[in-house]
Enzyme design. Structure first.
Site, PDB file in Angstrom:
ATOM      1  N   GLU A 257      10.003   3.488  -7.235  1.00 58.71           N
ATOM      2  CA  GLU A 257       9.444   2.260  -7.827  1.00 58.71           C
ATOM      3  C   GLU A 257       8.000   2.583  -8.171  1.00 58.71           C
ATOM      4  OE1 GLU A 257      10.987  -0.395  -8.612  1.00 58.71           O
ATOM      5  OE2 GLU A 257      12.859  -0.128  -7.538  1.00 58.71           O
ATOM      6  N   CYS A 291       2.338  -4.223  -9.311  1.00 52.52           N
ATOM      7  CA  CYS A 291       2.928  -3.327 -10.317  1.00 52.52           C
ATOM      8  C   CYS A 291       3.481  -4.129 -11.484  1.00 52.52           C
ATOM      9  CB  CYS A 291       4.030  -2.503  -9.684  1.00 52.52           C
ATOM     10  SG  CYS A 291       5.240  -3.514  -8.833  1.00 52.52           S
TER      11      CYS A 291
HETATM   12  P1  NAD Z   1      -0.253   5.542  -4.427  1.00 50.74           P
HETATM   13  O1  NAD Z   1       0.754   6.266  -5.222  1.00 50.74           O
HETATM   14  O2  NAD Z   1      -1.617   6.101  -4.352  1.00 50.74           O
HETATM   15  O3  NAD Z   1       0.245   5.411  -2.903  1.00 50.74           O
HETATM   16  C1  NAD Z   1       1.504   4.893  -2.573  1.00 50.74           C
HETATM   17  C2  NAD Z   1       1.933   5.491  -1.257  1.00 50.74           C
HETATM   18  O4  NAD Z   1       2.052   6.898  -1.413  1.00 50.74           O
HETATM   19  C3  NAD Z   1       0.937   5.256  -0.121  1.00 50.74           C
HETATM   20  O5  NAD Z   1       1.646   5.097   1.074  1.00 50.74           O
HETATM   21  C4  NAD Z   1       0.167   6.569  -0.109  1.00 50.74           C
HETATM   22  O6  NAD Z   1      -0.414   6.862   1.143  1.00 50.74           O
HETATM   23  C5  NAD Z   1       1.287   7.547  -0.420  1.00 50.74           C
HETATM   24  N1  NAD Z   1       0.807   8.820  -0.921  1.00 50.74           N
HETATM   25  C6  NAD Z   1      -0.343   9.064  -1.582  1.00 50.74           C
HETATM   26  N2  NAD Z   1      -0.445  10.391  -1.823  1.00 50.74           N
HETATM   27  C7  NAD Z   1       0.666  10.968  -1.326  1.00 50.74           C
HETATM   28  C8  NAD Z   1       1.130  12.317  -1.263  1.00 50.74           C
HETATM   29  N3  NAD Z   1       0.431  13.327  -1.778  1.00 50.74           N
HETATM   30  N4  NAD Z   1       2.299  12.569  -0.659  1.00 50.74           N
HETATM   31  C9  NAD Z   1       3.016  11.554  -0.132  1.00 50.74           C
HETATM   32  N5  NAD Z   1       2.634  10.258  -0.145  1.00 50.74           N
HETATM   33  C10 NAD Z   1       1.468   9.977  -0.752  1.00 50.74           C
HETATM   34  O7  NAD Z   1      -0.241   4.060  -4.955  1.00 50.74           O
HETATM   35  P2  NAD Z   1      -1.089   2.839  -4.416  1.00 50.74           P
HETATM   36  O8  NAD Z   1      -2.449   2.962  -4.955  1.00 50.74           O
HETATM   37  O9  NAD Z   1      -0.955   2.680  -2.939  1.00 50.74           O
HETATM   38  O10 NAD Z   1      -0.303   1.614  -5.074  1.00 50.74           O
HETATM   39  C11 NAD Z   1      -0.525   1.250  -6.359  1.00 50.74           C
HETATM   40  C12 NAD Z   1       0.552   1.835  -7.260  1.00 50.74           C
HETATM   41  O11 NAD Z   1       1.834   1.465  -6.782  1.00 50.74           O
HETATM   42  C13 NAD Z   1       0.465   1.252  -8.645  1.00 50.74           C
HETATM   43  O12 NAD Z   1       0.705   2.265  -9.592  1.00 50.74           O
HETATM   44  C14 NAD Z   1       1.589   0.235  -8.665  1.00 50.74           C
HETATM   45  O13 NAD Z   1       2.078  -0.062  -9.940  1.00 50.74           O
HETATM   46  C15 NAD Z   1       2.600   0.905  -7.814  1.00 50.74           C
HETATM   47  N6  NAD Z   1       3.559  -0.075  -7.272  1.00 50.74           N
HETATM   48  C16 NAD Z   1       4.806  -0.092  -7.783  1.00 50.74           C
HETATM   49  C17 NAD Z   1       5.709  -1.038  -7.335  1.00 50.74           C
HETATM   50  C18 NAD Z   1       7.099  -1.079  -7.877  1.00 50.74           C
HETATM   51  O14 NAD Z   1       7.945  -1.693  -7.256  1.00 50.74           O
HETATM   52  N7  NAD Z   1       7.389  -0.460  -9.010  1.00 50.74           N
HETATM   53  C19 NAD Z   1       5.327  -1.946  -6.344  1.00 50.74           C
HETATM   54  C20 NAD Z   1       4.033  -1.897  -5.852  1.00 50.74           C
HETATM   55  C21 NAD Z   1       3.152  -0.938  -6.320  1.00 50.74           C
END
Ligand code: NAD
Length: 513
Positions: A257, A291
């Site tokens: 997602e 998102c």
């Molecule tokens: P992010 O990708 O930075 O982080 C998401 C998760 O991934 C966090 O738990 C983070 O710690 C983890 N993460 C970060 N780097 C990682 C790595 N190298 N390896 C493994 N895990 C890692 O995103 P964010 O800033 O926390 O959230 C915002 C983003 O999430 C936006 O792009 C938003 O659109 C998206 N989002 C999507 C949905 C959906 O359902 N499509 C819902 C909510 C948020």
């Protein structure tokens, strides 16, 4: 309810939750209140060692949980729903403290998060397969669905409760056990959810949580561990892309997602008051950090002045402030980096010719960005090509539907879209022409626990919520039974083994018979 008391009750010093108990770790990390920048908790920082303990605990718990009667799993999930609803005030206090969203938004999130437990308590007893007759008539095919196995769940900070329950509930309903890594900004709510599940009767080891500041280390260790069979990730497209590459090494089942860039379309015959009401929800829920947030507004030229005046007026009256003030409607962004990023996007847009036509006032301390309406935005402006993830509404004026659809679909994202119009046939025609997983029609919100949630293109793979959400945690198995087994139970002679295909290979001969 006081957030400090709630946090003390959680015992964050043992924040890593494995096999039903808290584990202390060698080092701790700080969790901040985005409104005050104060440290609200120090929490144990998971490493590869805790990640391995967690995945092993989930693997040990898997056979028994998978074999637990669906009705028993359903009743536990139903109790989790009841306990979550009963605990709303405590969860609201945690979400407000670590995410910073206003109380009303946090309360709506808890209600939404709880619904996943209720919906999947109802779905847990509806695992269906099928029974079919092969075209040749000689074989019966039985299709069954089985839990995929131990699932690694990775969630973002913007909906700390709902993003966790939207994954945990279908996983548990399907018979999977899980290891969850919440975002480092918001680990406290995830821990509270895990404890609620334990109180609801989820056996030790079925749900394990590893908060960490080293996401790469913890998640990579799960993806490379032989016990794991599934990755379900919610977050940015960039990180999702990287995790998919890692998952490919072990051909893991993956659900993604990812990011969005939702258009909000206003047509000529719209009820502008209703469109503004929807726009306020689609744009400012969670301060624009969703998102599914409306990222770019396309307003028909004939209603643009009226829409901008009404929308701008509503934005100027928004109350921006901390969650501790129950009248706040928009909170701070989650971090200093997020706030600086959104301010830089506004500056870039104005440098490209956009005008700040309306703006709310916002506190100057904390990580606030004033809700802003931009006019004079060109259809190819940089701000329209990326996720803003903040309270900024850029308005583009459109005249021609074909051109509008080109602008809308010219993005790598395809998560959500919104249309406000007076005619259903326009909504259906435009909606079906948009390459996005979800389209809200005269509605500023597209999420519902009963409806498949997810995106096309680089917004993701697979769906959460609804019936599809549970299928993401199931494997399909086929059992085929040949009808030509003799009464004594021995197999027919070798020449007869392919008999089931005969009518497929020689249709004429079959018809003559
Ligand atoms: P992010 O990708 O930075 O982080 C998401 C998760 O991934 C966090 O738990 C983070 O710690 C983890 N993460 C970060 N780097 C990682 C790595 N190298 N390896 C493994 N895990 C890692 O995103 P964010 O800033 O926390 O959230 C915002 C983003 O999430 C936006 O792009 C938003 O659109 C998206 N989002 C999507 C949905 C959906 O359902 N499509 C819902 C909510 C948020």
């Amino acid at each position: 309810m006081n957030a400090h008391d709630v946090i003390a009750d959680l015992d964050p010093k043992h924040g890593v939750f494995v096999n039903g108990r808290g584990l202390g770790t060698a080092s701790m990390f700080e969790v901040h209140d985005p409104a005050t920048r104060e440290v609200i908790a120090e929490i144990s920082d998971g490493t590869a060692s805790e990640a391995t303990s967690a995945v092993k605990a989930a693997a040990r718990a898997f056979p028994e949980w998978a074999a637990t009667a669906p009705r028993a799993r359903a009743e536990i999930l139903r109790r989790a729903f009841d306990l979550t609803v009963a605990d709303t005030d405590r969860l609201v206090a945690l979400i407000c403290a670590e995410n910073g969203k206003p109380q009303a938004d946090a309360r709506a999130e808890v209600a939404y998060a709880a619904e996943f437990f209720r919906w999947y308590s109802e779905e847990a007893v509806r695992t269906e397969g099928s029974y079919g007759v092969s075209p040749g008539g000689g074989t019966r095919t039985i299709v069954v669905r089985k839990p995929v196995g131990v699932a690694a769940l990775v969630t973002p900070w913007n909906f700390p409760a709902a993003m966790a329950t939207r994954k945990i509930a279908p996983a548990l309903a399907a018979g999977c056990t899980v290891v969850l890594k919440p975002a480092a900004e918001t680990p406290l709510t995830a821990l509270a959810v895990a404890k609620l599940l334990a109180a609801a009767g989820v056996p030790d080891g079925v749900v394990n949580v590893v908060p960490t500041t080293d996401a790469n280390c913890v998640v990579s260790s799960w993806l490379s561990d032989d016990h794991g069979r599934k990755i379900s990730f919610t977050g940015s497209t960039g990180i999702g892309r990287m995790l998919l590459k890692q998952a490919a090494d072990r051909v893991l089942n993956a659900s993604m997602e990812l990011g969005g860039n939702a258009p909000f379309v206003v047509t000529a015959d719209v009820d502008t008051a209703a469109a503004v009401e929807g726009a306020m929800i689609a744009k400012f829920r969670g301060g624009g950090q969703a998102c599914t947030a409306a990222n770019r507004f396309y307003v028909h030229a004939s209603v643009a002045d009226e829409f901008v005046a009404r929308f701008g007026g509503a934005i100027e009256t928004l109350r921006v402030g901390p969650a501790s003030d129950p009248t706040s409607q928009v909170g701070p962004l989650v971090s200093a980096r997020a706030a600086e990023g959104v301010r830089a996007l506004i500056a870039q847009a104005t440098a490209e010719g956009a005008v700040i036509a309306h703006q709310a006032s916002a506190p100057t301390d904390g990580w606030y960005v004033a809700p802003t309406l931009l006019t004079g935005v060109r259809p190819d402006a940089a701000i329209l090509r990326q996720e803003v993830f903040g309270p900024v509404a850029p308005i583009v004026i459109w005249h021609n539907e074909d051109e509008l659809l080109c602008w809308i679909n010219d993005t790598e994202y395809g998560l959500a879209a919104y249309i406000y119009t007076g005619r259903l046939q326009d909504a259906m025609r435009i909606g079906e022409s948009i390459d996005a997983g979800m389209v809200g029609i005269n509605r500023g919100i597209v999420s519902d626990p009963s409806a498949p949630f997810g995106g096309t293109k680089q917004s993701g793979l697979g769906r959460e919520s609804g019936r599809d959400g549970m299928r993401e945690f199931q494997e399909t198995q086929v059992l085929q039974r040949g009808l030509r087994m003799t009464r004594q139970g021995s197999w027919p002679a070798a020449g007869a083994l392919n008999a089931g295909y005969e009518s497929v290979r020689r249709p004429d001969a079959t018809m003559r018979r």
